[in-house]
Design a protein around this motif. Structure first.
Motif, PDB file in Angstrom:
ATOM      1  N   MET A 158       0.846  -1.210   0.000  1.00 54.72           N
ATOM      2  CA  MET A 158       0.000   0.000   0.000  1.00 54.72           C
ATOM      3  C   MET A 158       0.867   1.239   0.000  1.00 54.72           C
ATOM      4  O   MET A 158       2.010   1.194   0.445  1.00 54.72           O
ATOM      5  CB  MET A 158      -0.859   0.023   1.270  1.00 54.72           C
ATOM      6  N   SER A 159       0.350   2.324  -0.488  1.00 58.54           N
ATOM      7  CA  SER A 159       1.124   3.553  -0.439  1.00 58.54           C
ATOM      8  C   SER A 159       0.375   4.566   0.412  1.00 58.54           C
ATOM      9  O   SER A 159      -0.654   4.248   1.001  1.00 58.54           O
ATOM     10  CB  SER A 159       1.352   4.063  -1.859  1.00 58.54           C
ATOM     11  N   VAL A 160       0.899   5.771   0.462  1.00 62.16           N
ATOM     12  CA  VAL A 160       0.305   6.778   1.336  1.00 62.16           C
ATOM     13  C   VAL A 160      -1.102   7.114   0.863  1.00 62.16           C
ATOM     14  O   VAL A 160      -1.443   6.962  -0.313  1.00 62.16           O
ATOM     15  CB  VAL A 160       1.164   8.058   1.373  1.00 62.16           C
ATOM     16  N   PHE A 161      -1.917   7.610   1.794  1.00 58.08           N
ATOM     17  CA  PHE A 161      -3.300   7.942   1.465  1.00 58.08           C
ATOM     18  C   PHE A 161      -3.367   9.292   0.766  1.00 58.08           C
ATOM     19  O   PHE A 161      -2.653  10.216   1.125  1.00 58.08           O
ATOM     20  CB  PHE A 161      -4.145   7.969   2.741  1.00 58.08           C
ATOM     21  N   GLU A 209      -4.906  12.787   7.611  1.00 58.98           N
ATOM     22  CA  GLU A 209      -3.844  11.915   7.146  1.00 58.98           C
ATOM     23  C   GLU A 209      -3.780  11.708   5.656  1.00 58.98           C
ATOM     24  O   GLU A 209      -3.163  10.761   5.186  1.00 58.98           O
ATOM     25  CB  GLU A 209      -3.929  10.536   7.824  1.00 58.98           C
ATOM     26  N   GLN A 243      -0.716  14.580  10.027  1.00 58.74           N
ATOM     27  CA  GLN A 243      -0.853  14.106  11.402  1.00 58.74           C
ATOM     28  C   GLN A 243      -0.064  12.819  11.626  1.00 58.74           C
ATOM     29  O   GLN A 243      -0.198  11.861  10.889  1.00 58.74           O
ATOM     30  CB  GLN A 243      -2.336  13.841  11.672  1.00 58.74           C
ATOM     31  N   GLY A 244       0.759  12.812  12.656  1.00 55.28           N
ATOM     32  CA  GLY A 244       1.502  11.600  12.987  1.00 55.28           C
ATOM     33  C   GLY A 244       2.725  11.360  12.129  1.00 55.28           C
ATOM     34  O   GLY A 244       3.333  10.306  12.184  1.00 55.28           O
ATOM     35  N   ARG A 245       3.109  12.330  11.312  1.00 58.75           N
ATOM     36  CA  ARG A 245       4.320  12.175  10.486  1.00 58.75           C
ATOM     37  C   ARG A 245       5.245  13.347  10.707  1.00 58.75           C
ATOM     38  O   ARG A 245       4.905  14.260  11.437  1.00 58.75           O
ATOM     39  CB  ARG A 245       3.973  12.189   8.992  1.00 58.75           C
ATOM     40  N   CYS A 246       6.390  13.321   9.995  1.00 59.20           N
ATOM     41  CA  CYS A 246       7.241  14.513  10.101  1.00 59.20           C
ATOM     42  C   CYS A 246       7.338  15.240   8.770  1.00 59.20           C
ATOM     43  O   CYS A 246       8.137  16.135   8.618  1.00 59.20           O
ATOM     44  CB  CYS A 246       8.632  14.137  10.620  1.00 59.20           C
ATOM     45  N   ARG A 247       6.574  14.828   7.750  1.00 58.48           N
ATOM     46  CA  ARG A 247       6.690  15.567   6.482  1.00 58.48           C
ATOM     47  C   ARG A 247       5.378  16.262   6.150  1.00 58.48           C
ATOM     48  O   ARG A 247       4.306  15.837   6.568  1.00 58.48           O
ATOM     49  CB  ARG A 247       7.094  14.636   5.347  1.00 58.48           C
ATOM     50  N   TYR A 298      -9.559   5.511   6.285  1.00 59.98           N
ATOM     51  CA  TYR A 298     -10.186   4.228   6.604  1.00 59.98           C
ATOM     52  C   TYR A 298     -11.696   4.303   6.492  1.00 59.98           C
ATOM     53  O   TYR A 298     -12.370   3.336   6.126  1.00 59.98           O
ATOM     54  CB  TYR A 298      -9.755   3.761   8.004  1.00 59.98           C
ATOM     55  N   SER A 345     -12.472   4.057   2.853  1.00 57.60           N
ATOM     56  CA  SER A 345     -12.301   2.683   2.382  1.00 57.60           C
ATOM     57  C   SER A 345     -13.481   1.818   2.836  1.00 57.60           C
ATOM     58  O   SER A 345     -13.902   0.902   2.140  1.00 57.60           O
ATOM     59  CB  SER A 345     -10.925   2.198   2.835  1.00 57.60           C
TER      60      SER A 345
END
Lengths: 248, 356
Positions: free
Chosen positions: A1-4, A29, A50-54, A179, A182
């Motif tokens: 899977m890749s990023v949303f 996200e 959210q929840g990442r650094c980029r 999610y 999906s």
């Protein structure tokens, strides 16, 4: 899977509304959202997902609502090019000949034409994705029926392949998390795996398809140099790999 | 309009239930506990108890510390000094932090010296090291797993396999991630050389305690009595842990979860949770201490211990690949009785292999 990714945000001239839309998308996200203006003019600093650094990646997209064939002109300045055909004949032309990345399925009206398997298969072979937008379903209960009905008939024809789900959101409240979207895909008749792909890997394929639209067959990519004599450069190997990925 | 009949089906999940005794020679509990390397949360439910006895409390307070390194370049895990002082000498537990297994590149270092990289397609192709497509790919191969045994002779520093991976991580892919690290038995001393080069912080596991009053629980008199089926029991344990009401009152639509029948009411119960990068060794010590606690007479003769693995870890039990479809649960629940018998329930989500 890749990023949303959410590949459809409605544009508005209200800058603060666009900014809050992008910030909500980052909070939910999503990683790439298209808007049709130079991104630098829109926001100086893009919000971190959210929840990442980029930070979130913002793209340019143009959607052409076609009721006649002459309406369509290819625009290479945009990262993503989408078309929404109004008749069966235009749908056929879009699937087989037009140089687009996304074909949008109308969700705000009763199915305008029957989606046949032959043009759908033609579009799948060319790497074009079909898009279903869900924000109309959030706004209105009649639209909800049309969205589900049109999406179900599309999924039956394309068998869950080459489908992306996006928001077409006008307000931040119309955005939903990946999610949740999906799960919505399950209502349209997609399997668990297909529904998750519709918000991740399929979107990645679209973005790569858009990048190769600007290249010569996905092999050669030209860049303007800052030096006095502009020269053409051979693309790095990554571009040829991306062209191969699209055919998979 | 025809709609698919599968709408009432939820994604697949696996539940393995086992009954045995700690005194049984063939009991596999130790192996099962040790194989879940990356434990995120341990919850203990003590019925008829309002404060944890001092011995149990001391176990909670002496769980190993762990370290968070910000932006660690992954090639540092191949550093010769790190391998010699930490990996070869004991058990290093390391997992990437704030990386999603279904979106980003994730890294895990298991105590046997296995380095597992779960990479998206572009990263895998750039890295240029042998790997396999993920077992959980759907239509397209978009995720790949590179699994390397750092203790193997082919991965000895200076060897060809080692050099190829090192070059890939250092100059081609340049993978950097926040990393949680712990070492047993050496603790931070063995990791000092690596930690000193980057921005790191030490963390103690977070402990939280809740006292519950008038708790409905299944009547678990003895381990022989088949009081309720494992699924209902697991739902009840989860509801208690998440502080969700099992009243199922007609005026509330938030939860329709109920305590399985036959049920009894416990006037008070203590729920203790510990969160962080928790080592299986500490979980094992906790289990032994709970066994001692149960030897003394109590009003209720059972204790329930639940251990959750990391949802975004590339591996779950052993070196089995783990991923997330809708949820990344990989956990086990150990219901212990006074007579040293236990019920063990191991559960995973859709994208996982069967627990041991």
């Amino acid at each position: 899977m890749s990023v949303f990714m959410d590949l459809n945000l409605s544009y508005t001239n209200d800058k603060s509304r666009m900014q809050s839309l992008i910030e909500t998308a980052a909070h939910r996200e999503s990683l790439s959202v298209p808007v049709p203006t130079p991104i630098k003019d829109l926001m100086e600093k893009l919000p971190i997902v959210q929840g990442r650094c980029r930070p979130i990646r913002v793209l340019n997209r143009l959607t052409v609502v076609m009721s006649e064939q002459c309406h369509f002109v290819s625009f290479s300045a945009y990262d993503l090019l989408a078309v929404q055909p109004a008749t069966e004949k235009l749908f056929h032309v879009a699937c087989f000949t037009l140089d687009v990345d996304i074909i949008c399925i109308s969700v705000t009206e009763k199915r305008p034409f029957i989606i046949k398997r032959s043009p759908v298969n033609g579009a799948v072979e060319r790497g074009i994705m079909f898009e279903v937008s869900y924000s109309a379903a959030i706004r209105d209960s009649t639209m909800r029926r049309y969205t589900i009905a049109n999406a179900v008939s599309l999924v039956e024809t394309c068998k869950g392949k080459n489908l992306i789900l996006s928001s077409a959101a006008e307000k931040p409240l119309e955005l939903r998390g990946p999610y949740d979207i999906s799960n919505l895909g399950l209502l349209f008749g997609l399997s668990d795996g297909d529904a998750k792909e519709a918000v991740s890997s399929a979107c990645r394929s679209v973005v790569l398809h858009g990048e190769t639209r600007k290249t010569a067959g996905g092999i050669v990519h030209t860049m303007k140099c800052c030096s006095e004599t502009p020269d053409q450069q051979e693309a790095p190997p990554a571009d040829s790999k991306r062209a191969k990925q699209l055919t998979e | 309009m025809k709609m698919r009949a599968e709408l009432d089906q939820t994604p697949r999940s696996l539940l393995v239930s086992e009954r045995s005794s700690f005194r049984d020679q063939k009991t596999r509990i130790r192996a099962q506990v040790e194989q879940l390397h990356f434990n995120y949360k341990v919850s203990v439910l003590l019925p008829e108890c309002c404060s944890a006895p001092p011995h149990l409390d001391s176990i909670f307070n002496t769980f190993n510390s762990f370290y968070l390194i910000r932006n660690l370049p992954v090639y540092e895990l191949l550093d010769k000094n790190f391998l010699e002082t930490a990996v070869y000498q004991g058990s290093v537990y390391g997992v990437s932090y704030r990386t999603r297994i279904d979106e980003d590149n994730c890294v895990a270092l298991t105590p046997k010296g296995h380095l597992t990289l779960s990479l998206d397609k572009d990263s895998f192709e750039i890295l240029g090291v042998e790997g396999k497509p993920s077992r959980f790919n759907h239509r397209t191969k978009c995720r790949f797993v590179v699994s390397v045994d750092l203790t193997d002779s082919s991965m000895a520093p200076g060897g060809r396999g080692y050099q190829r991976l090192l070059t890939g991580l250092r100059s081609r892919l340049q993978l950097k991630t926040d990393f949680l690290l712990s070492h047993y038995p050496g603790g931070g001393a063995s990791l000092q050389a690596l930690l000193s080069r980057y921005d790191w912080s030490e963390h103690r596991p977070q402990i939280s305690r809740h006292t519950l009053t008038d708790l409905s629980c299944p009547a678990l008199l003895t381990s022989d009595l088949q009081s309720c089926d494992p699924h209902s029991f697991m739902e009840w344990v989860g509801a208690v842990d998440a502080n969700v009401s099992c009243e199922n009152s007609s005026s509330s639509f938030l939860s329709s979860l109920v305590c399985p029948e036959p049920r009894t009411t416990v006037s008070r119960a203590l729920s203790v949770s510990v969160c962080g990068l928790l080592l299986p060794h500490d979980v094992h010590r906790l289990i032994q201490e709970i066994r001692c606690y149960l030897e003394q007479p109590h009003l209720e003769s059972w204790v329930c211990l639940t251990v959750h693995g990391y949802a975004d870890s590339p591996v779950s039990w052993g070196d089995n690949e783990h991923s997330v479809l809708k949820g990344g649960e990989n956990f086990y629940s150990l219901l212990m009785f006074q007579d040293d018998t236990y019920h063990l329930h191991l559960a995973t989500g859709a994208h996982d292999t069967c627990p041991p």
